[in-house]
Scaffold this active site. Structure first.
Site, short mmCIF file in Angstrom:
data_model
loop_
_atom_site.label_atom_id
_atom_site.label_comp_id
_atom_site.label_asym_id
_atom_site.label_seq_id
_atom_site.Cartn_x
_atom_site.Cartn_y
_atom_site.Cartn_z
N ASN A 15 0.90 -1.32 -0.47
CA ASN A 15 0.15 0.07 0.32
C ASN A 15 1.09 1.20 0.30
O ASN A 15 2.03 1.82 1.25
CB ASN A 15 -1.00 0.10 1.29
CG ASN A 15 -1.46 1.56 1.51
OD1 ASN A 15 -2.10 2.10 0.31
ND2 ASN A 15 -2.75 1.46 2.35
N LYS A 17 0.11 4.50 -0.49
CA LYS A 17 -0.67 5.26 0.28
C LYS A 17 -0.52 5.96 -0.65
O LYS A 17 -0.68 6.39 -1.67
CB LYS A 17 0.18 5.61 1.82
CG LYS A 17 -0.17 4.44 2.13
CD LYS A 17 0.08 4.19 4.36
CE LYS A 17 -0.01 3.11 5.07
NZ LYS A 17 0.30 3.48 6.19
N HIS A 101 -9.47 1.24 4.75
CA HIS A 101 -7.86 1.42 5.81
C HIS A 101 -7.94 2.03 6.24
O HIS A 101 -9.23 2.89 6.97
CB HIS A 101 -6.96 1.54 4.74
CG HIS A 101 -5.77 1.75 4.70
ND1 HIS A 101 -5.34 2.20 6.09
CD2 HIS A 101 -4.79 0.95 5.17
CE1 HIS A 101 -4.20 2.45 6.37
NE2 HIS A 101 -3.34 1.20 5.25
N GLU A 103 -6.53 4.64 8.07
CA GLU A 103 -6.79 5.93 7.52
C GLU A 103 -8.31 6.64 6.80
O GLU A 103 -8.52 7.71 7.14
CB GLU A 103 -5.30 6.20 6.12
CG GLU A 103 -4.62 6.54 7.78
CD GLU A 103 -2.79 5.69 6.42
OE1 GLU A 103 -1.71 5.49 7.17
OE2 GLU A 103 -3.11 5.41 5.02
N GLU A 171 -5.04 -5.46 10.03
CA GLU A 171 -4.00 -3.82 10.70
C GLU A 171 -4.26 -2.99 11.96
O GLU A 171 -5.24 -2.50 12.13
CB GLU A 171 -3.85 -2.62 9.50
CG GLU A 171 -3.75 -3.90 8.29
CD GLU A 171 -3.30 -3.01 7.89
OE1 GLU A 171 -2.04 -2.58 7.24
OE2 GLU A 171 -3.81 -1.68 7.15
N GLY A 177 2.64 2.09 10.67
CA GLY A 177 3.44 3.05 10.34
C GLY A 177 4.43 4.15 11.89
O GLY A 177 4.83 5.08 12.03
N SER A 217 3.70 -2.06 10.62
CA SER A 217 4.36 -1.68 10.71
C SER A 217 5.53 -3.56 10.30
O SER A 217 6.29 -3.86 11.33
CB SER A 217 5.00 -2.04 12.38
OG SER A 217 4.75 0.03 12.72
#
Length: 258
Positions: A15, A17, A101, A103, A171, A177, A217
């Site tokens: 991904n 992003k 996702h 985000e 996730e 991250g 991560s």
């Protein structure tokens, strides 16, 4: 080990992003992606660039690697300014989409129901879907990890009966991250719980065949240990998918015997 693990083809998703440029897509394809040595029967690779680079990726990425969108519209074509529909992605030659996702959920306010409506739309048009789920740190510390994940999956289950094109990506939001990774044991425990949920709420076949990826991560340093777990079928990789480390993560999957 559960017997069905051997039958599931591993998957590594990258991904990207909101990163990259036209030149990055071309250079990274040439110098890294197209040179990766792996057994395509054992491992599937999918990369997801930003939407305006999808065409460049289709042109430059080879080596059996699929190109994915990072999102799509919950609606059909029409008066939805700024949206890209499932049918337009298919028409463009895209066969994968990442949906839900964290985000999208946390920054852009996409609810479980809204994510599920996107999964339904993608499924209607024959796209393969990486459906992302996962809990925040507060939710984990409150002991609500499985409840949160099951609620996210239940919303999808209400919209979609046939899970053959769905890949689940677990996730934990607190690990994305941040450099924190769920321990191998924590990840396996959740994946095993998700597989049990599939037996009860979709079917035994869906539980046996659905790939459940770990994300959060993932790096060249931890991939080998994580992929050793019976219910982890690959990874959804963020930052490391923009670097040569992506190849090391794929190698860990290619070399494991399950």
């Amino acid at each position: 080990l559960n017997m069905s693990a051997a039958a599931r083809r591993l998957l590594v998703g990258g991904n990207w992003k909101s990163n990259g440029s036209k030149s990055f897509v071309k250079d990274f394809s040439k110098s890294v992606l197209n040179k990766i040595k792996y057994d395509q029967k054992k491992v599937q690779i999918v990369v997801a660039p930003v939407s305006i680079h999808l065409g460049d990726a289709l042109n430059h990425v080879s080596n059996g690697i699929h190109v994915s969108a990072q999102n799509l519209s919950a609606f059909d074509d029409g008066a939805y300014t700024g949206e890209i529909s499932a049918s337009q992605l298919v028409d463009f030659g895209i066969d994968w989409a990442i949906l839900g996702h964290s985000e999208r959920r946390h920054i852009f306010g996409e609810s479980n129901h809204f994510v599920a409506s996107k999964v339904k739309k993608a499924d209607d048009f024959g796209l393969n879907i990486i459906a992302c789920i996962g809990e925040t740190l507060d939710q984990r510390e409150g002991g609500n990890t499985m409840q949160v994940c099951e609620d996210q999956l239940s919303a999808i289950r209400e919209e979609v009966e046939d899970w053959s094109k769905i890949v689940i990506a677990y996730e934990p939001v607190w690990a994305i991250g941040t450099g924190k990774t769920a321990s191998s044991e924590q990840a396996q425990e959740v994946h095993e719980g998700l597989r049990s949920w599939l037996v009860k709420n979709v079917s035994q076949e869906a539980s046996d065949k659905t790939r459940i990826l770990y994300g959060g991560s993932v790096s060249d340093a931890n991939a080998e240990e994580l992929i050793g777990n019976p219910d982890i079928d690959g990874f959804l990789v963020g930052g490391a998918s923009l670097k040569p480390a992506f190849e090391t993560i794929i190698k860990a999957c290619n070399d494991i015997s399950k």
